[in-house]
Scaffold this motif. Structure first.
Motif, PDB file in Angstrom:
ATOM      1  N   SER A 226       0.851  -1.184   0.000  1.00  0.00           N
ATOM      2  CA  SER A 226       0.000   0.000   0.000  1.00  0.00           C
ATOM      3  C   SER A 226       0.888   1.236   0.000  1.00  0.00           C
TER       4      SER A 226
ATOM      5  N   GLY B 234      -0.541   4.425  -0.573  1.00  0.00           N
ATOM      6  CA  GLY B 234      -1.352   5.620  -0.332  1.00  0.00           C
ATOM      7  C   GLY B 234      -2.189   6.007  -1.537  1.00  0.00           C
ATOM      8  N   LEU B 235      -2.272   7.307  -1.793  1.00  0.00           N
ATOM      9  CA  LEU B 235      -3.148   7.837  -2.836  1.00  0.00           C
ATOM     10  C   LEU B 235      -2.868   7.236  -4.207  1.00  0.00           C
ATOM     11  N   ILE B 236      -1.608   6.947  -4.476  1.00  0.00           N
ATOM     12  CA  ILE B 236      -1.244   6.455  -5.813  1.00  0.00           C
ATOM     13  C   ILE B 236      -1.760   5.040  -6.083  1.00  0.00           C
ATOM     14  N   ASP B 237      -2.210   4.337  -5.048  1.00  0.00           N
ATOM     15  CA  ASP B 237      -2.689   2.969  -5.229  1.00  0.00           C
ATOM     16  C   ASP B 237      -3.804   2.892  -6.274  1.00  0.00           C
ATOM     17  N   SER B 238      -4.719   3.873  -6.253  1.00  0.00           N
ATOM     18  CA  SER B 238      -5.830   3.851  -7.205  1.00  0.00           C
ATOM     19  C   SER B 238      -5.336   4.024  -8.640  1.00  0.00           C
ATOM     20  N   TRP B 239      -4.285   4.815  -8.808  1.00  0.00           N
ATOM     21  CA  TRP B 239      -3.709   5.010 -10.142  1.00  0.00           C
ATOM     22  C   TRP B 239      -2.995   3.744 -10.619  1.00  0.00           C
TER      23      TRP B 239
END
Length: 210
Positions: free
Chosen positions: A114, A116-121
């Motif tokens: 994991s 953080g925010l970049i996981d969705s990208w």
């Protein structure tokens, strides 16, 4: 010390302006009149990719969009706006998706961590991995595995371009061409993957993202 490093950028800018004006006194005046690039370049945000230098192009020749791992995501309004403007207004003749070996975004997508925010990208890259898993996993080393996914990911992003109405309309209106490249950081060379997405999608009806 940090302020000096920051101020150096402005000093470099002034030197650059002086150099350009010494060669051509109307350089900036002419550039301010408008742009008519023939290429849209979609590449990675990695700082080691000097796009104009590695393609031997000058300012104004490339319309450029960059993001993590050179993705073409249909929900990315930034990318889609750039694509629409480049194809419909600037009438670019070529759109290039360019990845690079050793891409950190691609490597991160192969790890179950994991971030953080970049996981969705990174989920978008993971989709490329799932589609090409046999090819990628057959590599003998971790580096080779990353580089295979780099190539597979470029291929998938070229396909994503072909699925947009902007590109399909551009092909019909002014013979727009789409390309997939990879840049080798260790050698400085560009490689054309010769992806023939138009042939692959020959039997496809109008299938659009936008």
């Amino acid at each position: 010390m940090e302020q000096q490093k920051y101020s150096k950028l402005f000093e470099n800018n002034k030197k650059w302006v002086e150099e350009k004006l010494n060669i051509d006194p109307q350089y900036f005046e002419n550039h301010a009149k408008g742009q008519s690039p023939k290429y849209l370049y979609i590449g990675c945000a990695d700082s080691r990719l000097p796009v104009n230098e590695m393609t031997g192009t000058s300012s104004g020749e490339l319309f450029i969009h960059r993001n993590v791992a050179n993705m073409v995501v249909h929900t990315d309004n930034n990318l889609m706006s750039v694509l629409q403007y480049a194809v419909q207004v600037l009438k670019v003749e070529h759109v290039v998706v360019c990845g690079h070996y050793g891409c950190g975004g691609v490597a991160a997508a192969l790890e179950n961590k994991s971030l953080g925010l970049i996981d969705s990208w990174l989920m978008n890259i993971k989709e490329s991995y799932q589609k090409n898993r046999n090819f990628v996993d057959s590599a003998e080393t971790k580096e080779a595995k990353v580089n295979r996914l780099v190539e597979s990911n470029v291929k998938e992003q070229v396909y994503n371009l072909y699925k947009t109405s902007y590109v399909q309309e551009g092909i019909k209106s002014h013979d727009l061409q789409i390309h997939g490249w990879v840049y080798d950081l260790k050698e400085g060379l560009l490689k054309d993957l010769e992806i023939n997405a138009e042939k692959d999608f020959k039997e496809m009806t109008l299938y659009t993202f936008n």
